[in-house]
Design an enzyme around this catalytic site. Structure first.
Site, PDB file in Angstrom:
ATOM      1  N   GLY A  14       0.763  -1.111  -0.055  1.00 49.85           N
ATOM      2  CA  GLY A  14       0.205   0.001  -0.057  1.00 49.85           C
ATOM      3  C   GLY A  14       0.661   1.277  -0.148  1.00 49.85           C
ATOM      4  O   GLY A  14       2.020   1.410   0.608  1.00 49.85           O
ATOM      5  N   VAL A  26      17.024   8.223   0.038  1.00 49.11           N
ATOM      6  CA  VAL A  26      18.060   7.035  -0.518  1.00 49.11           C
ATOM      7  C   VAL A  26      18.909   7.668  -1.816  1.00 49.11           C
ATOM      8  O   VAL A  26      20.026   7.561  -1.918  1.00 49.11           O
ATOM      9  CB  VAL A  26      17.101   5.789  -0.912  1.00 49.11           C
ATOM     10  CG1 VAL A  26      17.970   4.874  -1.951  1.00 49.11           C
ATOM     11  CG2 VAL A  26      16.457   5.127   0.280  1.00 49.11           C
ATOM     12  N   ARG A  75       0.801  -4.589  -5.878  1.00 43.98           N
ATOM     13  CA  ARG A  75       0.926  -5.912  -5.262  1.00 43.98           C
ATOM     14  C   ARG A  75       1.340  -6.964  -6.285  1.00 43.98           C
ATOM     15  O   ARG A  75       0.616  -6.807  -7.302  1.00 43.98           O
ATOM     16  CB  ARG A  75      -0.191  -6.375  -4.435  1.00 43.98           C
ATOM     17  CG  ARG A  75      -0.478  -5.226  -3.322  1.00 43.98           C
ATOM     18  CD  ARG A  75      -1.410  -5.526  -2.499  1.00 43.98           C
ATOM     19  NE  ARG A  75      -2.156  -4.354  -1.877  1.00 43.98           N
ATOM     20  CZ  ARG A  75      -1.609  -3.726  -0.525  1.00 43.98           C
ATOM     21  NH1 ARG A  75      -0.807  -4.681  -0.020  1.00 43.98           N
ATOM     22  NH2 ARG A  75      -2.477  -3.011  -0.180  1.00 43.98           N
ATOM     23  N   GLY A 105       5.407  -2.577   3.593  1.00 47.42           N
ATOM     24  CA  GLY A 105       4.863  -3.134   4.687  1.00 47.42           C
ATOM     25  C   GLY A 105       5.750  -4.535   4.975  1.00 47.42           C
ATOM     26  O   GLY A 105       6.437  -4.919   4.402  1.00 47.42           O
ATOM     27  N   ASP A 106       4.944  -5.269   5.970  1.00 49.18           N
ATOM     28  CA  ASP A 106       5.720  -6.572   6.305  1.00 49.18           C
ATOM     29  C   ASP A 106       5.554  -7.552   5.004  1.00 49.18           C
ATOM     30  O   ASP A 106       6.543  -8.377   4.887  1.00 49.18           O
ATOM     31  CB  ASP A 106       4.917  -7.097   7.599  1.00 49.18           C
ATOM     32  CG  ASP A 106       3.401  -7.288   7.574  1.00 49.18           C
ATOM     33  OD1 ASP A 106       2.844  -6.785   6.423  1.00 49.18           O
ATOM     34  OD2 ASP A 106       2.788  -7.692   8.194  1.00 49.18           O
ATOM     35  N   THR A 130       4.089   1.911   5.998  1.00 50.16           N
ATOM     36  CA  THR A 130       2.528   1.486   5.875  1.00 50.16           C
ATOM     37  C   THR A 130       1.879   2.273   7.186  1.00 50.16           C
ATOM     38  O   THR A 130       2.498   2.530   8.059  1.00 50.16           O
ATOM     39  CB  THR A 130       2.602   0.285   6.439  1.00 50.16           C
ATOM     40  OG1 THR A 130       1.155  -0.246   6.805  1.00 50.16           O
ATOM     41  CG2 THR A 130       3.300  -0.253   7.475  1.00 50.16           C
ATOM     42  N   ASP A 132      -0.283   1.276   8.781  1.00 52.65           N
ATOM     43  CA  ASP A 132      -1.060   0.569   9.808  1.00 52.65           C
ATOM     44  C   ASP A 132       0.094   0.605  11.174  1.00 52.65           C
ATOM     45  O   ASP A 132      -0.302   0.460  12.158  1.00 52.65           O
ATOM     46  CB  ASP A 132      -1.038  -0.885   9.352  1.00 52.65           C
ATOM     47  CG  ASP A 132      -2.029  -1.163   8.343  1.00 52.65           C
ATOM     48  OD1 ASP A 132      -2.964  -0.207   8.370  1.00 52.65           O
ATOM     49  OD2 ASP A 132      -1.877  -2.106   7.634  1.00 52.65           O
ATOM     50  N   ASP A 134       2.316  -1.337  11.895  1.00 54.66           N
ATOM     51  CA  ASP A 134       2.217  -2.879  12.605  1.00 54.66           C
ATOM     52  C   ASP A 134       3.545  -3.698  12.364  1.00 54.66           C
ATOM     53  O   ASP A 134       3.522  -4.699  12.522  1.00 54.66           O
ATOM     54  CB  ASP A 134       0.990  -3.666  12.126  1.00 54.66           C
ATOM     55  CG  ASP A 134       1.022  -3.644  10.548  1.00 54.66           C
ATOM     56  OD1 ASP A 134       1.912  -2.951   9.676  1.00 54.66           O
ATOM     57  OD2 ASP A 134       0.355  -4.548  10.060  1.00 54.66           O
ATOM     58  N   ARG A 167     -26.218  11.571  18.908  1.00 58.36           N
ATOM     59  CA  ARG A 167     -26.070  10.541  18.233  1.00 58.36           C
ATOM     60  C   ARG A 167     -24.971   9.488  18.495  1.00 58.36           C
ATOM     61  O   ARG A 167     -23.972   9.967  19.319  1.00 58.36           O
ATOM     62  CB  ARG A 167     -25.761  10.602  16.489  1.00 58.36           C
ATOM     63  CG  ARG A 167     -27.028  11.040  15.904  1.00 58.36           C
ATOM     64  CD  ARG A 167     -26.741  11.139  14.534  1.00 58.36           C
ATOM     65  NE  ARG A 167     -27.992  11.661  13.827  1.00 58.36           N
ATOM     66  CZ  ARG A 167     -28.135  12.360  12.745  1.00 58.36           C
ATOM     67  NH1 ARG A 167     -27.163  12.712  12.115  1.00 58.36           N
ATOM     68  NH2 ARG A 167     -29.374  12.581  12.282  1.00 58.36           N
ATOM     69  N   ARG A 176      -6.584  -3.990   9.099  1.00 58.91           N
ATOM     70  CA  ARG A 176      -7.268  -5.149   8.897  1.00 58.91           C
ATOM     71  C   ARG A 176      -6.712  -6.154   9.904  1.00 58.91           C
ATOM     72  O   ARG A 176      -7.451  -6.817  10.544  1.00 58.91           O
ATOM     73  CB  ARG A 176      -6.868  -5.463   7.412  1.00 58.91           C
ATOM     74  CG  ARG A 176      -8.042  -6.857   6.975  1.00 58.91           C
ATOM     75  CD  ARG A 176      -7.693  -7.078   5.360  1.00 58.91           C
ATOM     76  NE  ARG A 176      -7.928  -5.853   4.589  1.00 58.91           N
ATOM     77  CZ  ARG A 176      -9.345  -5.487   4.283  1.00 58.91           C
ATOM     78  NH1 ARG A 176     -10.239  -5.990   4.956  1.00 58.91           N
ATOM     79  NH2 ARG A 176      -9.254  -4.498   3.412  1.00 58.91           N
ATOM     80  N   GLY A 190     -10.729  11.435  21.975  1.00 60.01           N
ATOM     81  CA  GLY A 190     -11.592  11.111  23.250  1.00 60.01           C
ATOM     82  C   GLY A 190     -12.504  10.219  22.923  1.00 60.01           C
ATOM     83  O   GLY A 190     -13.809  10.446  23.400  1.00 60.01           O
ATOM     84  N   GLN A 259      -7.430   8.039   3.980  1.00 54.14           N
ATOM     85  CA  GLN A 259      -6.562   7.795   5.409  1.00 54.14           C
ATOM     86  C   GLN A 259      -5.310   7.550   4.479  1.00 54.14           C
ATOM     87  O   GLN A 259      -4.359   7.834   5.151  1.00 54.14           O
ATOM     88  CB  GLN A 259      -7.068   6.655   6.169  1.00 54.14           C
ATOM     89  CG  GLN A 259      -8.232   6.852   6.989  1.00 54.14           C
ATOM     90  CD  GLN A 259      -8.729   5.630   7.369  1.00 54.14           C
ATOM     91  OE1 GLN A 259      -8.471   4.917   8.414  1.00 54.14           O
ATOM     92  NE2 GLN A 259      -9.824   4.659   6.509  1.00 54.14           N
TER      93      GLN A 259
HETATM   94  P1  ATP Z   1       0.529  -2.976   3.570  1.00 56.99           P
HETATM   95  O1  ATP Z   1       1.130  -2.976   4.941  1.00 56.99           O
HETATM   96  O2  ATP Z   1       0.383  -1.519   2.992  1.00 56.99           O
HETATM   97  O3  ATP Z   1      -0.281  -3.710   2.939  1.00 56.99           O
HETATM   98  P2  ATP Z   1       2.747  -4.629   2.631  1.00 56.99           P
HETATM   99  O4  ATP Z   1       3.799  -4.720   1.994  1.00 56.99           O
HETATM  100  O5  ATP Z   1       2.237  -5.417   3.620  1.00 56.99           O
HETATM  101  O6  ATP Z   1       1.933  -3.391   2.837  1.00 56.99           O
HETATM  102  P3  ATP Z   1       1.659  -6.982   0.805  1.00 56.99           P
HETATM  103  O7  ATP Z   1       0.444  -6.867  -0.244  1.00 56.99           O
HETATM  104  O8  ATP Z   1       1.234  -7.901   1.809  1.00 56.99           O
HETATM  105  O9  ATP Z   1       1.936  -5.361   1.228  1.00 56.99           O
HETATM  106  O10 ATP Z   1       2.905  -7.462   0.256  1.00 56.99           O
HETATM  107  C1  ATP Z   1       3.398  -6.424  -0.871  1.00 56.99           C
HETATM  108  C2  ATP Z   1       4.045  -7.509  -2.018  1.00 56.99           C
HETATM  109  O11 ATP Z   1       5.300  -8.031  -1.252  1.00 56.99           O
HETATM  110  C3  ATP Z   1       3.141  -8.499  -2.431  1.00 56.99           C
HETATM  111  O12 ATP Z   1       2.204  -8.328  -3.561  1.00 56.99           O
HETATM  112  C4  ATP Z   1       4.192  -9.484  -2.948  1.00 56.99           C
HETATM  113  O13 ATP Z   1       4.500  -9.039  -4.303  1.00 56.99           O
HETATM  114  C5  ATP Z   1       5.409  -9.539  -1.878  1.00 56.99           C
HETATM  115  N1  ATP Z   1       5.234 -10.649  -0.992  1.00 56.99           N
HETATM  116  C6  ATP Z   1       4.435 -10.440   0.134  1.00 56.99           C
HETATM  117  N2  ATP Z   1       4.551 -11.701   0.897  1.00 56.99           N
HETATM  118  C7  ATP Z   1       5.152 -12.281   0.142  1.00 56.99           C
HETATM  119  C8  ATP Z   1       5.743 -13.673   0.254  1.00 56.99           C
HETATM  120  N3  ATP Z   1       5.231 -14.764   1.073  1.00 56.99           N
HETATM  121  N4  ATP Z   1       6.875 -13.984  -0.884  1.00 56.99           N
HETATM  122  C9  ATP Z   1       7.218 -13.373  -1.702  1.00 56.99           C
HETATM  123  N5  ATP Z   1       6.691 -12.129  -2.156  1.00 56.99           N
HETATM  124  C10 ATP Z   1       5.922 -11.631  -0.848  1.00 56.99           C
END
Ligand code: ATP
Length: 327
Positions: A14, A26, A75, A105-106, A130, A132, A134, A167, A176, A190, A259
């Site tokens: 995202g 970078v 993605r 993200g993760d 991200t 989130d 998280d 309300r 999520r 609050g 958001q």
């Molecule tokens: P957000 O927190 O905003 O959702 P994110 O990085 O967690 O960001 P994901 O859609 O989970 O978003 O992952 C982004 C991309 O990373 C995936 O579309 C995929 O290309 C790659 N990816 C995620 N998990 C794996 C995995 N297990 N193996 C290989 N590539 C992965």
């Protein structure tokens, strides 16, 4: 040191406000050390399709104030397969890229780790990006601060209506799998209660809370719901509450994609820049398979294996605080 002559940078998953500050950080840091920079468009999908663009100092001018990511993001299902990663590796080698910085993200960091386990000769450094917030190992992820401020502004506006009409509002925010945004926006606004995926059986508790509120005739109530709450989203929870409190004037508002976007906050610009700079420094120090993050206001390097294996936890004190402060 001196081994790396050419690096690539990409944004994945995202989008989040502040990613551009990191891209700029970078790019300018690498150029300072005489390293060539390639931008990979559309995340890992662009790596597979060789959607590469050379970045010069001017390529990242005037992007600090822009939300989203100038490199676009995506993605990529193909990257989750060995064949996709093999093609991506071939493209990096063919273009003479020695190292990669991934902002995401993760999921994106998981992809980076898997890639590095298969192909040892191209180091990856991760930057947490991200809304989130998280990601394990860092107190801060790029975009969270801006998103939090966006939510706070929206909830404040809704509070005016909730107050004027007596309300009960259920406001759904993103998250999520993680309730950081819901919890901290709840504290900032609050909110009377916060419902997050990390805490179970919250509808039951909410109903007993509302019973007391009903007796006290409190003029308005704001309940923040993270979209991934196990008991459903804001509409589902509102329906469950309506069944028992027919007299309540209930409304639901889903904040949705507002958001994600918007001008990055000062904090997201400063920290995005700092993490971009730190990622290049890490590569200069021969680091690999690590994420650069913030812990207690210090930049730290956290191995991918930890980032992926461990789950960042909600502070239970913050949940207790919502309860105490909303009395
Ligand atoms: P957000 O927190 O905003 O959702 P994110 O990085 O967690 O960001 P994901 O859609 O989970 O978003 O992952 C982004 C991309 O990373 C995936 O579309 C995929 O290309 C790659 N990816 C995620 N998990 C794996 C995995 N297990 N193996 C290989 N590539 C992965």
């Amino acid at each position: 040191m001196g081994r790396i002559k050419s690096i690539a940078v990409l944004t994945s998953g995202g989008d989040s406000p502040g990613m551009n500050a990191a891209i700029r950080g970078v790019t300018r840091s690498a150029l300072y050390y005489g390293i060539e920079v390639t931008g990979i468009r559309r995340g890992y999908q662009g790596m597979i399709e060789k959607d590469f663009v050379r970045l010069e100092a001017g390529s990242v001018s005037n992007i600090l104030a822009r939300g989203g990511t100038i490199l676009k993001t995506a993605r990529s299902k193909e990257f989750m397969e060995p064949e996709g990663r093999r093609r991506a590796y071939g493209n990096l080698k063919e273009s003479g890229i020695d190292a990669v910085v991934v902002i995401g993200g993760d999921g994106s960091l998981t992809g980076a780790r898997i890639f590095c386990d298969e192909y040892f000769d191209i180091p990856f450094i991760g930057i947490p990006g991200t809304i989130d917030n998280d990601i394990y190992g860092t107190d801060y992820s790029i975009g969270y601060d801006t998103a939090l401020n966006t939510v706070v502004e929206a909830v404040d506006k809704i509070r005016d209506t909730a107050d004027s009409h007596n309300r009960l509002f259920f406001i759904e925010v993103m998250g999520r799998d993680a309730g950081f945004l819901a919890l901290e926006s709840g504290i900032a606004c609050g909110a009377e209660a916060v419902m997050i995926p990390e805490v179970k059986h919250q509808v039951k508790n909410l109903k007993s809370y509302l019973e007391k509120e009903f007796k006290r005739k409190k003029s308005s109530n704001i309940i923040i719901v993270a979209e991934g709450d196990e008991e459903g989203g804001a509409f589902d929870i509102a329906d469950k509450v309506k069944a028992d409190f027919e007299n309540f004037n209930i409304r639901v508002s889903i904040l949705g994609y507002i958001q994600r976007g918007g001008t990055p906050s000062a904090l997201d610009r400063v920290n995005g820049s700092a993490l971009g700079y730190a990622a290049v420094e890490a590569l200069m120090d021969d680091q690999k398979s690590v994420m650069v993050g913030f812990r207690n206001d210090e930049i730290e390097l956290i191995p991918f294996r930890k980032v992926i294996r461990l789950k960042k936890k909600i502070d239970p004190n913050e949940m207790k605080m919502v309860e105490i402060l909303s009395a």
